[in-house]
Motif scaffolding. Structure first.
Motif, mmCIF file in Angstrom:
data_model
loop_
_atom_site.group_PDB
_atom_site.id
_atom_site.type_symbol
_atom_site.label_atom_id
_atom_site.label_comp_id
_atom_site.label_asym_id
_atom_site.label_seq_id
_atom_site.Cartn_x
_atom_site.Cartn_y
_atom_site.Cartn_z
ATOM 1 N N MET A 293 -15.844 20.618 -15.660
ATOM 2 C CA MET A 293 -14.718 20.281 -15.631
ATOM 3 C C MET A 293 -15.246 18.480 -16.399
ATOM 4 S SD MET A 293 -14.134 18.867 -11.679
ATOM 5 C CE MET A 293 -14.577 20.958 -11.160
ATOM 6 N N LYS A 294 -14.232 18.070 -16.500
ATOM 7 C CA LYS A 294 -15.044 16.205 -16.376
ATOM 8 C C LYS A 294 -13.915 15.039 -15.840
ATOM 9 C CE LYS A 294 -14.859 16.138 -21.663
ATOM 10 N NZ LYS A 294 -14.713 16.121 -23.141
ATOM 11 N N VAL A 295 -15.175 14.463 -15.720
ATOM 12 C CA VAL A 295 -15.195 13.709 -14.363
ATOM 13 C C VAL A 295 -15.903 12.191 -14.942
ATOM 14 C CG1 VAL A 295 -14.740 15.034 -12.040
ATOM 15 C CG2 VAL A 295 -17.643 14.159 -12.944
ATOM 16 N N LYS A 296 -15.031 11.418 -14.002
ATOM 17 C CA LYS A 296 -15.460 10.117 -14.442
ATOM 18 C C LYS A 296 -15.625 9.023 -12.578
ATOM 19 C CE LYS A 296 -11.415 7.258 -15.586
ATOM 20 N NZ LYS A 296 -10.829 6.675 -16.466
ATOM 21 N N ALA A 297 -16.427 8.011 -12.757
ATOM 22 C CA ALA A 297 -17.073 7.251 -11.684
ATOM 23 C C ALA A 297 -15.484 6.204 -11.539
ATOM 24 C CB ALA A 297 -17.644 6.306 -11.754
ATOM 25 N N LYS A 298 -14.922 6.292 -10.529
ATOM 26 C CA LYS A 298 -13.598 5.267 -9.665
ATOM 27 C C LYS A 298 -14.305 3.493 -10.348
ATOM 28 C CE LYS A 298 -12.269 3.441 -5.785
ATOM 29 N NZ LYS A 298 -11.734 2.946 -4.337
ATOM 30 N N ASN A 299 -13.961 2.821 -10.989
ATOM 31 C CA ASN A 299 -13.952 1.635 -11.158
ATOM 32 C C ASN A 299 -14.833 1.045 -10.649
ATOM 33 O OD1 ASN A 299 -12.734 1.847 -13.979
ATOM 34 N ND2 ASN A 299 -10.905 0.829 -12.840
ATOM 35 N N GLY A 300 -15.970 0.456 -10.908
ATOM 36 C CA GLY A 300 -16.855 -0.315 -10.274
ATOM 37 C C GLY A 300 -17.522 -0.122 -9.664
ATOM 38 N N ILE A 301 -18.130 1.358 -8.778
ATOM 39 C CA ILE A 301 -19.183 2.408 -8.495
ATOM 40 C C ILE A 301 -20.125 3.001 -9.550
ATOM 41 C CG2 ILE A 301 -18.004 2.389 -6.061
ATOM 42 C CD1 ILE A 301 -17.079 4.944 -6.425
ATOM 43 N N LYS A 302 -20.827 3.981 -9.113
ATOM 44 C CA LYS A 302 -21.680 4.424 -9.953
ATOM 45 C C LYS A 302 -22.105 6.013 -8.965
ATOM 46 C CE LYS A 302 -25.162 1.615 -11.490
ATOM 47 N NZ LYS A 302 -26.096 0.982 -11.411
ATOM 48 N N VAL A 303 -22.241 7.296 -9.239
ATOM 49 C CA VAL A 303 -21.417 8.048 -8.122
ATOM 50 C C VAL A 303 -23.717 9.009 -9.006
ATOM 51 C CG1 VAL A 303 -21.085 10.194 -7.822
ATOM 52 C CG2 VAL A 303 -19.408 8.335 -7.880
ATOM 53 N N PRO A 304 -24.383 9.149 -7.984
ATOM 54 C CA PRO A 304 -25.901 10.357 -8.836
ATOM 55 C C PRO A 304 -24.488 11.471 -8.764
ATOM 56 C CG PRO A 304 -25.637 8.629 -6.130
ATOM 57 C CD PRO A 304 -24.312 8.455 -6.268
ATOM 58 N N ILE B 183 -14.844 14.044 -4.781
ATOM 59 C CA ILE B 183 -13.781 13.837 -6.301
ATOM 60 C C ILE B 183 -12.622 13.684 -4.813
ATOM 61 C CG2 ILE B 183 -12.028 15.189 -6.997
ATOM 62 C CD1 ILE B 183 -14.341 16.256 -8.680
ATOM 63 N N ALA B 184 -13.249 14.492 -3.534
ATOM 64 C CA ALA B 184 -11.930 14.588 -2.737
ATOM 65 C C ALA B 184 -12.187 13.329 -1.730
ATOM 66 C CB ALA B 184 -12.848 15.632 -1.465
ATOM 67 N N ASP B 185 -13.900 11.768 -1.768
ATOM 68 C CA ASP B 185 -13.644 10.748 -1.089
ATOM 69 C C ASP B 185 -12.856 10.334 -1.877
ATOM 70 O OD1 ASP B 185 -15.229 11.906 0.408
ATOM 71 O OD2 ASP B 185 -17.332 11.764 0.213
ATOM 72 N N GLY B 186 -12.298 10.334 -3.678
ATOM 73 C CA GLY B 186 -12.019 9.434 -3.982
ATOM 74 C C GLY B 186 -13.609 8.626 -5.369
ATOM 75 N N ASP B 187 -14.596 9.220 -5.242
ATOM 76 C CA ASP B 187 -15.773 8.747 -5.713
ATOM 77 C C ASP B 187 -15.275 8.842 -7.365
ATOM 78 O OD1 ASP B 187 -16.282 7.284 -3.291
ATOM 79 O OD2 ASP B 187 -17.792 8.985 -2.792
ATOM 80 N N LEU B 188 -15.434 10.175 -7.673
ATOM 81 C CA LEU B 188 -15.265 11.057 -8.602
ATOM 82 C C LEU B 188 -13.645 10.506 -8.881
ATOM 83 C CD1 LEU B 188 -18.077 13.163 -8.787
ATOM 84 C CD2 LEU B 188 -17.582 10.678 -9.915
ATOM 85 N N ILE B 189 -13.082 10.652 -10.446
ATOM 86 C CA ILE B 189 -11.729 10.851 -11.012
ATOM 87 C C ILE B 189 -11.809 12.524 -11.720
ATOM 88 C CG2 ILE B 189 -9.675 10.114 -12.217
ATOM 89 C CD1 ILE B 189 -10.917 7.375 -11.052
ATOM 90 N N VAL B 190 -11.594 12.971 -11.441
ATOM 91 C CA VAL B 190 -11.749 14.352 -12.524
ATOM 92 C C VAL B 190 -10.643 14.250 -13.629
ATOM 93 C CG1 VAL B 190 -10.326 16.423 -13.178
ATOM 94 C CG2 VAL B 190 -11.221 15.920 -10.421
ATOM 95 N N VAL B 191 -11.105 14.074 -15.040
ATOM 96 C CA VAL B 191 -10.477 13.798 -16.300
ATOM 97 C C VAL B 191 -9.528 14.722 -16.886
ATOM 98 C CG1 VAL B 191 -10.875 12.473 -18.547
ATOM 99 C CG2 VAL B 191 -12.416 11.802 -16.578
#
Length: 60
Positions: free
Chosen positions: A1-12, A38-46
């Motif tokens: 699955m492809k994801v990206k971080a929410k704007n303004g944050i970096k996810v380890p 993803i559930a916390d909203g830090d990552l967004i599924v693309v």
């Protein structure tokens, strides 16, 4: 699955805490760690777009 971080944050990344997922989509495995992020909203599924090619059939 492809994801990206929410704007303004970096996810380890899960197994590399000094390497981060940012706004560029990356391919990951759907582990519990990433599902929680993803559930916390830090990552967004693309959504992956698939190109289909149309094959023309000629009757001869």
């Amino acid at each position: 699955m492809k994801v990206k971080a929410k704007n303004g944050i970096k996810v380890p990344k899960e197994n590399s805490p000094f390497s981060y997922i940012e706004q560029e989509p990356v391919e990951i495995e759907a582990t519990l760690y990433y599902q929680r992020r993803i559930a916390d909203g830090d990552l967004i599924v693309v959504a992956e777009t698939t190109r289909t090619t149309r094959k023309e059939v000629t009757n001869g």
